[in-house]
Design a protein around this motif. Sequence first.
Motif, PDB file in Angstrom:
ATOM      1  N   THR A 135      71.888 -47.227 102.390  1.00 61.42           N
ATOM      2  CA  THR A 135      73.253 -47.681 101.970  1.00 61.42           C
ATOM      3  C   THR A 135      73.724 -48.996 102.521  1.00 61.42           C
ATOM      4  N   VAL A 136      74.436 -49.815 101.802  1.00 62.35           N
ATOM      5  CA  VAL A 136      74.938 -51.049 102.274  1.00 62.35           C
ATOM      6  C   VAL A 136      76.358 -51.097 101.917  1.00 62.35           C
ATOM      7  N   GLU A 137      77.014 -51.998 102.651  1.00 66.68           N
ATOM      8  CA  GLU A 137      78.538 -52.155 102.528  1.00 66.68           C
ATOM      9  C   GLU A 137      78.727 -53.506 101.700  1.00 66.68           C
ATOM     10  N   VAL A 138      79.428 -53.254 100.736  1.00 70.35           N
ATOM     11  CA  VAL A 138      79.781 -54.205  99.641  1.00 70.35           C
ATOM     12  C   VAL A 138      81.361 -54.653  99.854  1.00 70.35           C
ATOM     13  N   SER A 139      81.899 -55.864  99.500  1.00 68.28           N
ATOM     14  CA  SER A 139      82.944 -56.370  99.760  1.00 68.28           C
ATOM     15  C   SER A 139      83.555 -56.598  98.314  1.00 68.28           C
ATOM     16  N   ILE A 140      84.394 -55.833  97.838  1.00 66.61           N
ATOM     17  CA  ILE A 140      85.208 -56.236  96.576  1.00 66.61           C
ATOM     18  C   ILE A 140      86.544 -56.180  96.619  1.00 66.61           C
ATOM     19  N   ASP A 141      87.071 -57.469  96.047  1.00 62.04           N
ATOM     20  CA  ASP A 141      88.399 -57.631  96.455  1.00 62.04           C
ATOM     21  C   ASP A 141      89.022 -57.376  97.697  1.00 62.04           C
ATOM     22  N   GLY A 142      88.163 -57.835  98.748  1.00 60.02           N
ATOM     23  CA  GLY A 142      88.733 -57.621 100.089  1.00 60.02           C
ATOM     24  C   GLY A 142      88.584 -56.185 100.767  1.00 60.02           C
ATOM     25  N   GLU A 143      88.097 -55.193  99.817  1.00 62.72           N
ATOM     26  CA  GLU A 143      87.739 -53.825 100.158  1.00 62.72           C
ATOM     27  C   GLU A 143      86.418 -53.386 100.564  1.00 62.72           C
ATOM     28  N   LYS A 144      85.911 -52.794 101.503  1.00 63.57           N
ATOM     29  CA  LYS A 144      84.641 -52.385 101.858  1.00 63.57           C
ATOM     30  C   LYS A 144      84.224 -51.066 101.177  1.00 63.57           C
ATOM     31  N   VAL A 145      83.157 -51.275 100.247  1.00 64.56           N
ATOM     32  CA  VAL A 145      82.870 -50.143  99.527  1.00 64.56           C
ATOM     33  C   VAL A 145      81.454 -49.795  99.593  1.00 64.56           C
ATOM     34  N   SER A 146      80.815 -48.684  99.724  1.00 67.30           N
ATOM     35  CA  SER A 146      79.527 -48.086 100.200  1.00 67.30           C
ATOM     36  C   SER A 146      78.561 -48.428  98.793  1.00 67.30           C
ATOM     37  N   LEU A 147      77.584 -48.602  98.838  1.00 67.86           N
ATOM     38  CA  LEU A 147      76.529 -48.811  97.456  1.00 67.86           C
ATOM     39  C   LEU A 147      75.230 -48.402  98.188  1.00 67.86           C
ATOM     40  N   SER A 148      74.828 -47.406  97.308  1.00 66.60           N
ATOM     41  CA  SER A 148      73.341 -46.503  98.069  1.00 66.60           C
ATOM     42  C   SER A 148      72.435 -46.473  96.855  1.00 66.60           C
ATOM     43  N   ASP A 149      71.271 -46.070  97.286  1.00 66.93           N
ATOM     44  CA  ASP A 149      70.334 -45.532  96.096  1.00 66.93           C
ATOM     45  C   ASP A 149      71.175 -44.372  95.552  1.00 66.93           C
ATOM     46  N   GLY A 150      71.061 -44.414  94.136  1.00 71.78           N
ATOM     47  CA  GLY A 150      71.565 -43.272  93.592  1.00 71.78           C
ATOM     48  C   GLY A 150      72.877 -43.554  93.054  1.00 71.78           C
ATOM     49  N   SER A 151      73.536 -44.868  93.642  1.00 79.13           N
ATOM     50  CA  SER A 151      74.895 -44.866  93.249  1.00 79.13           C
ATOM     51  C   SER A 151      75.232 -45.208  91.871  1.00 79.13           C
ATOM     52  N   VAL A 152      76.223 -45.075  90.909  1.00 80.28           N
ATOM     53  CA  VAL A 152      76.310 -45.034  89.779  1.00 80.28           C
ATOM     54  C   VAL A 152      77.000 -46.244  89.292  1.00 80.28           C
ATOM     55  N   VAL A 153      76.468 -47.487  88.857  1.00 78.58           N
ATOM     56  CA  VAL A 153      76.624 -48.634  88.743  1.00 78.58           C
ATOM     57  C   VAL A 153      77.233 -49.020  87.467  1.00 78.58           C
ATOM     58  N   ILE A 154      76.457 -48.358  86.437  1.00 79.26           N
ATOM     59  CA  ILE A 154      77.102 -48.443  84.977  1.00 79.26           C
ATOM     60  C   ILE A 154      77.317 -46.876  84.406  1.00 79.26           C
ATOM     61  N   ALA A 155      78.661 -46.645  83.845  1.00 76.82           N
ATOM     62  CA  ALA A 155      79.123 -45.409  82.961  1.00 76.82           C
ATOM     63  C   ALA A 155      79.690 -46.035  81.950  1.00 76.82           C
TER      64      ALA A 155
END
Length: 917
Positions: free
Chosen positions: A428-448
């Motif tokens: 799991t890594v942290e990603v900053s999106i529009d100033g908000e910290k969001v978790s991105l992991s193996d298995g994360s859905v990045v396209i729906a």
Amino acid sequence: MGAELQKESGATVDVEELHTPEGSYAYIPLRRLLGADELERLPFIKRVFVENVARSIALGIADPSELEAVLADPTDPRSADMEFGFRPSRIILQDFTGVPLVTDLAAMRDEARRKGEDPTSVNPLLPVDLVIDHSVQVDSYGSPEAFDVNVTLEMERNIERYRLLKWAQNAFSNFRVVPPGSGIVHQVNLEYLASVVAIDRSPDRTWIFPDTLVGTDSHTTMIGGIGVLGWGVGGIEAEAAMLGEAVAMVPITVVGVRLYGSLGKGVTATDLVLTLTELLRKHGVVGKFVEFFGPGLAHLSVPDRATVANMAPEYGATTGFFPVDARTIDYLRLTGRNEALVNRVVQYCAAQSLLAAGGEREGASDMSFSGDAGDRIAYDEILELNLGSVEPSLAGPKRPQDRTTPAGLKTVFRKALGQTAWVEDKRTVEVSIDGEKVSLSDGSVVIAAITSCTNTSNPEVMMAAGALAKAAVERGLGVPPIVKTSLAPGSAVVVDYLERAGVLAPLEKLGFFIVGFGCTTCIGNSGPLRPEVAEAIDRAKLVCAAVLSGNRNFEGRIHPQVRLAFLASPPLVVAYAIAGTVDIDLTSEPLGIDPEGQPVYLSDIWPDTDRVSELVRESVDPEEFRTRYSRIFEGPPRWREIDAPEEPIFSWDPSSTYILRPPFVDDLPPEPPHLTDIKGARALLVLGDSVTTDHISPAGSIPPDSPAGRWLAEREVSPADLHSYGARRGNFEVMMRGTFANPRIRNRILDTVPTSAGKEGGLTLHFPDKTEMSVFEAAMLYKTEGVPLVVLAGKEYGSGSSRDWAAKGTALLGIRAVIAESFERIHRSNLVQMGVLPLQLPPSSTVESLGITGEEVFTVSGIASGMKPRQQLTVVAERQEGTKLEFPVTARIDSHTELEYYRHGGILPMVLRKLLG
């Protein structure tokens, strides 16, 4: 009152008149031709073929022996040399395959003029409809502006291609173009273009007969849901058909699938088709025709059936077919077809025993159906499925036949994660999106993505997605910002009924705004991920996922940075978008937490089946279909503004990076060359099982560092404007460089050198020096050296889309033969049609068991001494140390017609030679 038409051979076929309120039509009476008992024992598919061939005999363009071939038992050894020609009533194209088809026709006109012939002699003889649906890409998403942004970009990127298509519409008769932004080809076909029963007004009489077609997209089979026989072919075979060549057929096997029971509450047509795909793949239906029958049909609407028919390529069949019945007639009315057409369908199909019983439900229709329900039919093979046994399903992570369930998805993901070499534990890594910290992991859905003809043509599953979204919004749930959401319906009618039902706004609240009317994510036009997400995936080498309501999830297809892709129904796509991960069991774990801190489970928001059906009945209006389709050929303003020439000869621009004159009929000699053995060949690639046409001819984005990307860069195309292989299919220079360039392809030749072993992508070794280089560079080097090439592979070579460039690119690279354990139907025929020889290993042999590494020198003998269909040839592989391995192969040229294609060096040279006398 009957009449007879007679061929010179003396064979006769009866012709009768069918009298309808709107007039009289000539038709071939099948009951008189075969007798009532024999006719009623024939599968409906064969009844359509019998009519097709008998009418051709009556018209003097087919031999009576072809009728015997239609009726032959394919297991009878005497049928091995039989064949017949199928003459579809129309052709349907999409733009990815349509553009290269048009460039081929334009090049053939050039060659005709060069030889002093009338160029307009190259012209479609059958009605052709081309639907532009494969070009729109999801660049913008998650906002009300997404649709306008994507359409604007589509028009800017594709102006050259669209100008070519408008030229074709002007230059050719029998050729119509459905402009961009109108819908997906198969949904437009289902809802509007298909007539079920066709008429043809010839000078002496007007004929009536079953509507049939072939199309340049694998999922042309979707039209089988409405009782129309059709399937996908390569663009080169479609060209030949539209120029008057019959589609070559051998005696067919029809597999009957008896459906009984009914789907349970909360189970969708998507779940059914994924179950059938798993079942039929295990049974083995490659090259066979599948026909559905049984009492279960009464519980399946035409959109449900179309979903099942759509995925015939995924379960391996030539087509999936549902006979015309009461449900078909109801659907024709629902989609706004006029009563004259409806009555013509009922009257003709009843007269021809093409109207099946078993589809009625109380109050469904005022028609009377007395035809065969299927139980008397003599199918070659029979399978059964209890619809009540179907459960909610997904398929993946890289094959549509690999079915799992929401409960099992977590295990499937963990297994896939463990098979990725660099992953030991979930990261799991942290990603900053529009100033908000969001978790991105193996298995994360990045396209729906709610996308694809498979499901967006089905009001029940689309309404279910909207109802689930509404319930989720009411519970305060949302979609994580790491998820790229998109809604790409197959027709504008979908927007009408979702809006009328009050569920479009909740979908938009979750980010599922309309991004376009086209294939989008399913074809690989998913567009870029959010930059922060893309950077994190690459930096941490995360194994992320896509969930889509499509039909294809092959490696590298959906997005180059997304390793796993799962097919699912539209409501499940919404559910996994909310969950944000596939590392979850939605049957026991919450998919989110509401604002009050309470867990929300999938069962809490899953829509009631009866309520969904009620919404469909209340919201789907035939008048919307009539209104939308009354202006289907108009197109957006920018389409109408395109200025296209009206001359019969296309004006090629040599500086174009989208449209170049293809070389397939350049300087064509008047006679075909003599066939020769293949001597001194080298292996360009050694591949494993399930190599798809996506591996061979990718349709996704063009990487800047690829051979195609570098060729474009040399012509000052910026990285931002490289676009996709699909969009550049009219440029043979790009497509040739893209052949075998998929980033996930694995060439086992690389394993012969330690420094290259295990690498992925379009790489190979040049022999004898063993220098690593791109597949394209090696092929061109071998060409300068005068060395022919072969490819070796395992099972199911060429599965996937009916992509003609997978065969065209193979031929342009100098590959003379493909040696494989088995071939998928369309790609095998495409290879033959491009003059490439498909060679099949004996059942007991594999590349591995033979000990072939790819370092050998290959000779294929027996070609020059006189070929015949399915002839056994001999391959000799000479190893470096001088030892020789000899093994037999079967030439998968399956008919005498295909042998003619091969003898001419391909179907296009053969057709042009015929046209030029």
